[in-house]
Scaffold this active site. Structure first.
Site, PDB file in Angstrom:
ATOM      1  CD  GLU A  40      -2.259   1.249   2.945  1.00 37.62           C
ATOM      2  OE1 GLU A  40      -2.537   0.162   3.486  1.00 37.62           O
ATOM      3  OE2 GLU A  40      -2.468   2.344   3.489  1.00 37.62           O
ATOM      4  NE  ARG A  44      -0.690   8.315   5.729  1.00 35.98           N
ATOM      5  CZ  ARG A  44      -0.549   7.530   6.777  1.00 35.98           C
ATOM      6  NH1 ARG A  44       0.488   7.669   7.565  1.00 35.98           N
ATOM      7  NH2 ARG A  44      -1.441   6.593   7.038  1.00 35.98           N
ATOM      8  CB  THR A  68      -3.650   8.096   3.361  1.00 30.70           C
ATOM      9  OG1 THR A  68      -2.701   7.251   4.012  1.00 30.70           O
ATOM     10  CG2 THR A  68      -4.004   9.238   4.286  1.00 30.70           C
ATOM     11  CE  LYS A 128      -6.271   1.945   7.817  1.00 34.15           C
ATOM     12  NZ  LYS A 128      -4.866   1.868   7.454  1.00 34.15           N
TER      13      LYS A 128
END
Ligand code: 3PG
Length: 209
Positions: A40, A44, A68, A128
């Protein structure tokens, strides 16, 4: 193999933050060399989408996802860049609907019964659990497993080389996520051999799932 099966088989989804596009493919190759073909890349940093694009193009054995991912715009951009799955720290019904309509796996963050119900209404049962450590860890997920026996969690936040096997041993854990395999400092210092070594050790400990 479907993306969710791939996560389940490998047991670990490394959470990777890249500050330089040039580090993207070497990081993916370091993970692949250690036996891990899922990762992943968090959105960011400004280069994250380009990093995903490069990994998708230049390391095609890697199943790369975007993390994110907070908005529909980012979801679309990540898909366009080649992300094969989307990870969000929370649950958004709009994002879940978009991913379903576009055939993209979504791993949304859900830590309450209400959030889990909302995700299940969108047909999601692999979720998650973030931030795992402060949301009750294994005990918290165990309690949620009672009313939601069909849900499988991917905890992140506080998982590391010392505790990941404890998490993986629980029947309600699909896989674990974390940054410990690919710390930013190692990536930026070009210590890719260490990433490979750490990954290989983790894969050996996990064994066949
Ligand atoms: C994150 O979103 O940063 C992940 O949960 C990783 O957490 P960790 O650094 O504790 O592994």
């Amino acid at each position: 193999m479907e993306v969710n099966q791939q996560m389940r088989r490998r047991g670990v989804v490394p959470v990777v933050t890249l500050r330089n596009t040039e580090d993207a493919v070497p990081t993916a190759q370091a993970l692949l060399a250690g036996g891990l073909d899922v990762m992943e890349v968090t959105l960011r940093t400004p280069c994250a989408l380009e990093a995903i694009r490069r990994i998708a193009r230049e390391a095609p054995r890697m199943c790369v996802g975007a993390g994110t991912v907070l908005t529909i715009g980012q979801t679309e951009q990540a898909a366009e860049a080649g992300a094969q799955f989307i990870v969000s720290p929370g649950f958004s019904g709009t994002q879940a609907a978009w991913c379903r309509e576009n055939g993209l796996m979504l791993l949304p963050g859900c830590v309450t019964a209400t959030e889990i119900l909302a995700a299940m209404e969108q047909g999601l049962h692999i979720l998650k659990f973030f931030p795992a450590k402060t949301c009750g860890g294994l005990d918290g997920m165990h309690l949620l497993h009672g009313p939601f026996p069909e849900v499988r969690f991917v905890p992140t936040g506080g998982i590391n080389g010392e505790n990941f096997l404890d998490y993986l041993a629980a029947p309600f854990i699909h896989a674990v996520g974390g940054s410990w395999l690919c710390p930013v400092q190692d990536i930026e210092a070009g210590r890719f051999a260490e990433i490979t070594q750490r990954t290989q050790t983790a894969m050996e400990k996990i064994g066949v799932r």
